[in-house]
Write a protein that holds these residues in place. Structure first.
Motif, PDB file in Angstrom:
ATOM      1  N   ILE A 378      -7.269   6.180  13.579  1.00  0.00           N
ATOM      2  CA  ILE A 378      -6.264   7.231  13.398  1.00  0.00           C
ATOM      3  C   ILE A 378      -5.575   7.083  12.037  1.00  0.00           C
ATOM      4  CG2 ILE A 378      -4.039   8.084  14.242  1.00  0.00           C
ATOM      5  CD1 ILE A 378      -5.085   7.288  17.090  1.00  0.00           C
ATOM      6  N   MET A 379      -5.235   5.853  11.679  1.00  0.00           N
ATOM      7  CA  MET A 379      -4.594   5.631  10.379  1.00  0.00           C
ATOM      8  C   MET A 379      -5.504   6.086   9.240  1.00  0.00           C
ATOM      9  SD  MET A 379      -2.279   2.176  10.399  1.00  0.00           S
ATOM     10  CE  MET A 379      -1.671   2.617   8.757  1.00  0.00           C
ATOM     11  N   MET A 380      -6.787   5.785   9.346  1.00  0.00           N
ATOM     12  CA  MET A 380      -7.718   6.180   8.290  1.00  0.00           C
ATOM     13  C   MET A 380      -7.925   7.692   8.274  1.00  0.00           C
ATOM     14  SD  MET A 380     -10.582   3.117   8.171  1.00  0.00           S
ATOM     15  CE  MET A 380     -10.895   3.043   9.949  1.00  0.00           C
ATOM     16  N   ASP A 381      -8.111   8.290   9.442  1.00  0.00           N
ATOM     17  CA  ASP A 381      -8.355   9.733   9.515  1.00  0.00           C
ATOM     18  C   ASP A 381      -7.193  10.545   8.950  1.00  0.00           C
ATOM     19  OD1 ASP A 381     -10.761   9.214  10.708  1.00  0.00           O
ATOM     20  OD2 ASP A 381     -10.152   9.797  12.735  1.00  0.00           O
ATOM     21  N   CYS A 382      -5.973  10.050   9.170  1.00  0.00           N
ATOM     22  CA  CYS A 382      -4.774  10.786   8.735  1.00  0.00           C
ATOM     23  C   CYS A 382      -4.205  10.273   7.417  1.00  0.00           C
ATOM     24  CB  CYS A 382      -3.690  10.708   9.828  1.00  0.00           C
ATOM     25  SG  CYS A 382      -4.201  11.382  11.416  1.00  0.00           S
ATOM     26  N   ASN A 383      -4.869   9.276   6.835  1.00  0.00           N
ATOM     27  CA  ASN A 383      -4.359   8.662   5.599  1.00  0.00           C
ATOM     28  C   ASN A 383      -2.889   8.282   5.771  1.00  0.00           C
ATOM     29  OD1 ASN A 383      -4.752   7.763   2.921  1.00  0.00           O
ATOM     30  ND2 ASN A 383      -3.817   9.628   2.095  1.00  0.00           N
ATOM     31  N   ALA A 384      -2.613   7.623   6.900  1.00  0.00           N
ATOM     32  CA  ALA A 384      -1.226   7.432   7.344  1.00  0.00           C
ATOM     33  C   ALA A 384      -0.540   6.208   6.755  1.00  0.00           C
ATOM     34  CB  ALA A 384      -1.180   7.359   8.865  1.00  0.00           C
ATOM     35  N   GLY A 385      -1.209   5.468   5.914  1.00  0.00           N
ATOM     36  CA  GLY A 385      -0.551   4.300   5.340  1.00  0.00           C
ATOM     37  C   GLY A 385      -1.553   3.261   4.879  1.00  0.00           C
ATOM     38  N   HIS A 386      -1.058   2.060   4.695  1.00  0.00           N
ATOM     39  CA  HIS A 386      -1.864   0.931   4.246  1.00  0.00           C
ATOM     40  C   HIS A 386      -2.422   0.219   5.470  1.00  0.00           C
ATOM     41  CE1 HIS A 386       0.016   1.175   0.147  1.00  0.00           C
ATOM     42  NE2 HIS A 386       0.949   1.756   0.884  1.00  0.00           N
ATOM     43  N   LEU A 387      -3.698  -0.111   5.441  1.00  0.00           N
ATOM     44  CA  LEU A 387      -4.350  -0.695   6.620  1.00  0.00           C
ATOM     45  C   LEU A 387      -5.033  -2.009   6.272  1.00  0.00           C
ATOM     46  CD1 LEU A 387      -5.315  -0.463   9.602  1.00  0.00           C
ATOM     47  CD2 LEU A 387      -7.304   0.795   8.723  1.00  0.00           C
ATOM     48  N   ILE A 388      -4.642  -3.067   6.985  1.00  0.00           N
ATOM     49  CA  ILE A 388      -5.339  -4.353   6.938  1.00  0.00           C
ATOM     50  C   ILE A 388      -6.097  -4.498   8.247  1.00  0.00           C
ATOM     51  CG2 ILE A 388      -5.076  -6.868   6.878  1.00  0.00           C
ATOM     52  CD1 ILE A 388      -2.514  -6.469   5.258  1.00  0.00           C
TER      53      ILE A 388
END
Length: 444
Positions: A378-388
């Motif tokens: 979801i974070m990647m699909d929505c470009n919702a922030g920084h992801l580790i």
């Protein structure tokens, strides 16, 4: 003499409404995670031609933080039925604290009365108090009414079987055997499944052959912007659990801790320690706040986050508040922060439903998730922030944390794609639920 205008006795739009009885032992004002799907869906059921009534346990029998403001989000036209439960004061003497078991007899009696006096098309269990779900099979036999179960967590699970006793939930020996006995009773005659995770559905289908062709759907919790309006309206009466600062950056996480979060925390804290060593001028002015990390009663929670900070020698930069806080207080912590941190379980099937308020808070966000989890997707699909992700090596984790800190310090605008986020809203998620309900009724 003028004729009076009367409303027609028959309203075709109302005649189309199908009726659903929702079983949710936790319900506002109790601030429990497992009632959030129901709470956020209630305003939209009628839009999709369903009329809902809820049967819940009277909040006086619920050992949970209360947040009266949650009631403001419930439509006035929703009928709420409350049942009693055996008092925990007495049942705890024989080691029985489960709300589901304490309320089971009262649920049976109340819903029997309702089903005799009203027509419902479907019963919907949306709860992690799973033992109440065995009543679905009973009501189906007695009243010929189908039922759907919402698997927000695994019911009978082997997850803790290979874990040390110190990391297992309280009374694990008893609950493991109880769930192993009760789950088949509920699954034998169930008509549909909703789950926050594909893995939960696949596990059940592998376990029970009758579920192979059953209507089933993966639906995460919805995001509800209305909750942020309630916070704005009541901001002055909501407590803040840390002090805003002009010299420090307050990075905030609100939600449960637990031993299954250890991998995410170690990645975060080790990357932060590297930052302290490499760029102390940037990292020394940061403080992490982990708030509401235990489900235990106030003052009895066991810290599971600060010990990890201690072991990595960064305890001066980390504060853990184990006591649970109100739902709207949680949102206030998010929107007042300088930046947000959200951690995930080492279980790949874990779905962080709390991710949506983090995104709606519109702050710089850092997520640390298993790369296979839905939250990471979801974070990647929505470009919702920084992801580790757990696949990142220590240097990659540090570089991502560094970019995140720079973004927070410089107050860079967020880049979330809210068009891509639309399918995760409460309205969209409710539509997905009723599509499954309709499919269940068609299959009967």
């Amino acid at each position: 003499m003028k004729k009076k205008n009367f409303l027609p006795l028959f309203n075709p739009s109302l005649a189309k409404l199908k009726r659903i009885l929702i079983i949710s032992p936790h319900f506002p004002p109790a601030n429990a995670a497992d009632m959030q799907r129901v709470r956020m869906s209630l305003p939209y059921f009628k839009e999709f031609e369903w009329e809902a009534e809820v049967v819940t346990v009277d909040e006086n029998y619920v050992d949970m933080v209360k947040d009266p403001l949650l009631l403001d989000s419930i439509p006035n036209n929703i009928i709420i039925h409350k049942v009693n439960a055996f008092s925990k004061k007495w049942t705890s003497k024989i080691g029985l604290g489960s709300l589901a078991l304490r309320s089971l007899w009262f649920y049976r009696k109340k819903v029997n009365q309702l089903l005799k006096s009203k027509k419902f098309d479907l019963i919907y269990f949306s709860t992690t108090e799973f033992p109440v779900c065995i009543l679905g099979s009973y009501w189906k036999d007695k009243f010929n009414i189908p039922y759907v179960i919402d698997m927000q967590d695994p019911w009978h699970s082997d997850y803790y079987q290979d874990k040390p006793k110190s990391e297992r939930p309280k009374k694990y020996w008893f609950s493991y055997r109880l769930h192993k006995f009760l789950e088949p009773i509920a699954m034998k005659n169930v008509d549909g499944l909703i789950s926050v995770s594909e893995k939960y559905i696949n596990t059940l289908k592998d376990r029970y052959a009758n579920l192979a062709t059953l209507p089933a759907k993966v639906i995460t919790f919805g995001a509800n912007e209305q909750d942020f309006k309630i916070v704005q309206k009541n901001n002055d009466q909501l407590k803040l659990y840390y002090t805003p600062s002009t010299t420090k950056l307050n990075l905030v996480y609100v939600g449960r801790g637990g031993y299954d979060m250890r991998d995410a925390l170690e990645i975060l804290f080790k990357a932060f320690k590297t930052g302290l060593e490499n760029e102390p001028h940037l990292f020394e002015n940061i403080h992490f706040h982990f708030i509401g990390t235990s489900y235990a009663p106030a003052g009895k929670g066991i810290a599971t986050i600060s010990p990890i900070a201690d072991s990595i020698n960064i305890s001066n930069y980390v504060t853990e508040y184990t006591n649970r806080i109100g739902f709207y207080e949680s949102i206030k912590q998010l929107i007042t922060s300088d930046g947000l941190i959200i951690i995930g379980s080492n279980d790949s099937s874990y779905t962080a439903s709390k991710l949506y308020p983090y995104i709606l808070a519109k702050k710089q966000l850092l997520g640390i998730f298993n790369e296979m989890s839905s939250a990471a997707k979801i974070m990647m699909d929505c470009n919702a922030g920084h992801l580790i992700t757990f696949n990142d090596n220590q240097n990659e984790a540090y570089e991502k944390l560094h970019r995140y800190i720079i973004s927070v310090k410089n107050q860079f605008p967020i880049s979330t794609n809210f068009t891509a986020f639309e399918p995760y809203t409460a309205s969209s998620m409710t539509k997905s639920q009723v599509e499954l309900f309709n499919k269940v009724l068609i299959s009967k």
